[in-house]
Write an enzyme that holds these catalytic residues in place. Structure first.
Site, mmCIF file in Angstrom:
data_model
loop_
_atom_site.group_PDB
_atom_site.id
_atom_site.type_symbol
_atom_site.label_atom_id
_atom_site.label_comp_id
_atom_site.label_asym_id
_atom_site.label_seq_id
_atom_site.Cartn_x
_atom_site.Cartn_y
_atom_site.Cartn_z
ATOM 1 N N HIS A 116 -0.910 0.270 5.679
ATOM 2 C CA HIS A 116 -1.447 1.094 6.750
ATOM 3 C C HIS A 116 -0.346 2.307 6.836
ATOM 4 O O HIS A 116 -0.173 2.669 8.199
ATOM 5 C CB HIS A 116 -1.659 0.342 7.908
ATOM 6 N N GLU A 155 -15.077 3.533 9.951
ATOM 7 C CA GLU A 155 -15.876 4.445 10.722
ATOM 8 C C GLU A 155 -15.537 6.142 10.265
ATOM 9 O O GLU A 155 -14.452 6.161 9.774
ATOM 10 C CB GLU A 155 -15.453 4.351 12.367
ATOM 11 N N GLN A 200 0.761 -0.997 -0.023
ATOM 12 C CA GLN A 200 -0.195 0.187 -0.029
ATOM 13 C C GLN A 200 0.904 1.149 -0.080
ATOM 14 O O GLN A 200 0.294 2.462 0.008
ATOM 15 C CB GLN A 200 -0.856 0.152 1.165
ATOM 16 N N TYR A 245 -10.059 -9.948 10.047
ATOM 17 C CA TYR A 245 -10.194 -10.507 8.774
ATOM 18 C C TYR A 245 -10.356 -12.288 8.867
ATOM 19 O O TYR A 245 -11.008 -12.654 8.087
ATOM 20 C CB TYR A 245 -8.783 -10.285 8.145
ATOM 21 N N TYR A 290 -9.770 7.603 19.929
ATOM 22 C CA TYR A 290 -10.669 6.990 19.062
ATOM 23 C C TYR A 290 -10.858 5.414 19.144
ATOM 24 O O TYR A 290 -11.447 4.833 18.393
ATOM 25 C CB TYR A 290 -10.687 7.407 17.424
HETATM 26 CA CA LIG Z 1 -12.684 3.791 16.502
#
Ligand SMILES: [Ca+2]
Length: 404
Positions: free
Chosen positions: A178, A274, A112, A295, A284
């Site tokens: 990520h 989200e 990525q 997964y 968060y």
């Molecule tokens: Ca969260």
């Protein structure tokens, strides 16, 4: 599905009934992965389908871009577009691609990684500074998200000059995933950098560590220095660049056009994408609380979705959309879309439109579901059209304009 939602709305007998129905009747008919998980507040997931019925044409602005990732508009109407393998190009409105902009540092384009987002300095008209994020190669196969800036020198062979790397996510880790990231300037001229947890166990665990920049949104000045009013300035053991913590992987972020707050959408696992409003100093939750499942199956961490001191998402998706870039639509070209939030879908291969009322999602719509392409970024153009990047080896810049 829409007529069903309307019928139920007209006949609903109470909030609980409506919440129950909304839970079952979002735009995605598939069952949630997180069986038995319940939203913290009604409407936090599976908002009613709301088809606005806006008629638009999809116009190809440019093609031949290799996995285009991020875009922004220059004052003259041309665009800067990144290609993940490490090239930045200037795209003219007629679709002409410039030679790659020379002078960018090397990127780690595995997995990525690569060249990611691009943004203009708020004072670009006078200083010609541009900023870009990328996966920076490190020692022994490690890498990290980084941000550089440079002065764009236009011409037949465009280049950046006075290049400085102003930010390195620390610590570097060996991972191909990520990296985040989006670059968003706040109204006060500071720069938000959204990041990820590197998708390896040490990174995941560091999303809650205050001395690590993994799994954080950071806020820096244009030169990479720390703003005096960052939330953890002066706190022992905390990196003062941190703005908010507990994030999994954020490839989607934009300022709310009225409040100026940073809204972001982050990738969850299987279930658990989200939408959050990333506020100063807040947690968060990742990986302590999360919707969905791993997964490979099985619960995430302790299998809890809420905890005191951790923020609930404004909205979540289970099954996921795999969110990419996003923008709030504010232009006049599509009056019905004003105030909507548009999010690019990768795995979902759709453009997601959310109706927003204050800080809640009032309805959801999936557009371009017949395009069969991953959508990597979404931006509003100076002409009021909605611009998209498609994530392919022959990627395109598309724009949506009202049907003629
Ligand atoms: Ca969260």
């Amino acid at each position: 599905m829409r007529s069903l939602a309307i019928a139920l709305t007209l006949s609903f007998a109470g909030v609980a009934t409506f919440a129950q129905v909304a839970q079952q009747q979002g735009v995605d008919p598939r069952p949630p992965n997180g069986q038995g998980q319940t939203p913290a507040v009604p409407g936090q997931t599976r908002a009613p389908e709301h088809r606005l019925g806006v008629a638009f044409d999809v116009v190809t602005v440019a093609s031949g871009l290799v996995n285009p990732w991020g875009m922004t508009f220059l004052p003259d109407g041309r665009m800067l577009v990144t290609e993940k393998p490490g090239r930045l190009r200037i795209v003219s409105p007629d679709g002409t691609l410039s030679e790659p902009v020379a002078g960018l540092p090397e990127v780690d384009a595995r997995g990525q990684g690569g060249l990611l987002d691009v943004a203009l300095d708020p004072d670009y008209a006078s200083n010609r500074l541009i900023y870009w994020s990328y996966a920076e190669p490190g020692e022994d196969g490690t890498n990290n998200t980084a941000v550089a800036r440079g002065r764009l020198a236009d011409g037949a062979t465009p280049r950046v000059e006075d290049v400085e790397v102003i930010y390195h996510q620390t610590p570097p880790l060996a991972s191909r995933a990520h990296f985040g990231s989006r670059l968003v300037f706040a109204r006060d001229g500071t720069l938000f950098v959204t990041q990820g947890d590197r998708s390896v166990t040490p990174g995941r665990m560091q999303a809650q560590d205050m001395d690590s920049l993994i799994g954080k949104i950071v806020r820096i000045n244009k030169d990479g220095s720390v703003p005096d009013d960052n939330p953890f300035v002066g706190q022992a053991g905390a990196d003062p660049k941190i703005w908010s913590i507990g994030h999994r992987n954020i490839q989607s972020a934009a300022l709310h056009p009225e409040t100026g707050e940073l809204w972001e959408v982050e990738h969850g696992t299987r279930g658990g994408d989200e939408l959050n409003i990333a506020r100063k100093g807040l947690d968060y939750g990742w990986p302590t609380i999360a919707y969905g499942i791993e997964y490979r199956g099985g619960q995430i961490t302790g299998g809890i979705q809420a905890q005191d001191g951790m923020e609930q998402p404004v909205y979540y998706w289970d099954p996921v959309i795999a969110p990419s870039g996003m923008t709030f639509y504010t232009a006049d070209l599509f009056p019905a879309w004003k105030g909507s939030l548009f999010i690019g879908g990768l795995a979902s291969e759709a453009l997601v439109r959310l109706g927003i009322e204050g800080e809640r999602v009032s309805g959801e719509e999936r557009l371009l579901t017949d395009l069969d392409e991953r959508i990597r970024d979404v931006a509003q153009g100076p002409d009021g059209a909605l611009y998209l990047l498609t994530d392919n080896e022959d990627g395109r810049v598309l724009k949506l304009v009202p049907s003629r």
